[in-house]
Design an enzyme around this catalytic site. Sequence first.
Site, PDB file in Angstrom:
ATOM      1  N   ALA A  30       0.839  -1.205   0.000  1.00 19.17           N
ATOM      2  CA  ALA A  30       0.000   0.000   0.000  1.00 19.17           C
ATOM      3  C   ALA A  30       0.870   1.249   0.000  1.00 19.17           C
ATOM      4  O   ALA A  30       0.852   2.051   0.941  1.00 19.17           O
ATOM      5  CB  ALA A  30      -0.947  -0.010   1.198  1.00 19.17           C
ATOM      6  N   LYS A  48       1.440   1.567 -22.612  1.00 17.31           N
ATOM      7  CA  LYS A  48       2.164   2.074 -21.432  1.00 17.31           C
ATOM      8  C   LYS A  48       3.647   1.749 -21.538  1.00 17.31           C
ATOM      9  O   LYS A  48       4.515   2.569 -21.212  1.00 17.31           O
ATOM     10  CB  LYS A  48       1.557   1.439 -20.176  1.00 17.31           C
ATOM     11  CG  LYS A  48       2.193   1.879 -18.853  1.00 17.31           C
ATOM     12  CD  LYS A  48       1.682   3.220 -18.408  1.00 17.31           C
ATOM     13  CE  LYS A  48       2.322   3.672 -17.095  1.00 17.31           C
ATOM     14  NZ  LYS A  48       1.858   2.881 -15.937  1.00 17.31           N
ATOM     15  N   GLU A  52      13.708  -1.841 -11.828  1.00 14.65           N
ATOM     16  CA  GLU A  52      12.714  -2.742 -12.414  1.00 14.65           C
ATOM     17  C   GLU A  52      12.964  -2.865 -13.923  1.00 14.65           C
ATOM     18  O   GLU A  52      12.186  -2.381 -14.743  1.00 14.65           O
ATOM     19  CB  GLU A  52      11.317  -2.185 -12.132  1.00 14.65           C
ATOM     20  CG  GLU A  52      10.203  -3.192 -12.164  1.00 14.65           C
ATOM     21  CD  GLU A  52       8.882  -2.591 -11.749  1.00 14.65           C
ATOM     22  OE1 GLU A  52       8.014  -3.348 -11.281  1.00 14.65           O
ATOM     23  OE2 GLU A  52       8.693  -1.369 -11.871  1.00 14.65           O
TER      24      GLU A  52
END
Length: 323
Positions: free
Chosen positions: A8, A204, A285
């Site tokens: 979160a 994207k 990443e």
Amino acid sequence: MKVAVLGAGAIGAYVGAALHRAGADVHLIARGPHLTAMRHHGVQVLSPRGDFTAHAHATDDPTDIGPVDYVFLGLKANSYAACGPLIEPLLHDTTAVIAAQNGIPWWYFHRHGGPHDGHPIESVDPAGAVSAVLAPQRAIGCVVYAATELEGPGVVRHLEGTRFSIGEPDRSISARCLAFSEAMQAGGLKCPVEPDLRNDIWLKLLGNISFNPISALARATMRQMCLHGGTRKVIETMMTETLAVAEALGCQVGVSIERRLAGAERVGDHRTSTLQDLERGKPLELDVLLAAVIELAEITGVQVPTLRTVHALSDLLAHQAAA
């Protein structure tokens, strides 16, 4: 509807706050000062669309939550293989996992159809390590078009965009997608159910695959990369190669490279997530952004020399940063 947000952070807390506002039973999983702040003060969302606070349950222990209907996965993709102990207490037989990740997902060829159906992508699912934790049949794809950042513990700054496109790997318009979409919309977000989310994934990715590694290599913002003639040309070439791989797999992006560059230039002096990760000493990443597309290029026979070069340089940068 019971939803757990695993990871979160800026995006996950924003989605969790919106779902809580819509009346869903939301549980936020986080740690550190951010968790402490959410426990005591809720998630404070600061947005040009209106500020609000959501007092959803927040914990660092998924066993406090138990099985849920949906897990919204806000973790970085390079954390998926190791998230088994966190996600297992949240699962029942029909729990859906909505992975809000950049790049090529581990489920990409699950129920894809055609000659590549079921083909593993080693760079994002090495030896099936991710599929063993996140069964592809649970997956609902999600492409995030919203921009948020953590302004402080428990405080999410919503910058722009409210769209979270979702879709099934088999291209069906499922009841579970429709139910989640309805809850997201009730919370004030856009959540279209796409018949083929893979087109959105490539749209994207067109920006992520080029701007993200170049920004880390050059320590540059979006505007700086677009205005520098040399990097702009490299980015154009990377986008051209990426489009060729997407088209070889039957996907259509529907946006020209020039339009994509113009949109990026308008963003201004924004630092990509990869550059921010580099500056904060976090893992980069790169596998889902670059290595996976190079692997798909090998499968389809598309030549991607510029992607290979940029991957080699950025991979070395990542290894040096981690040393």
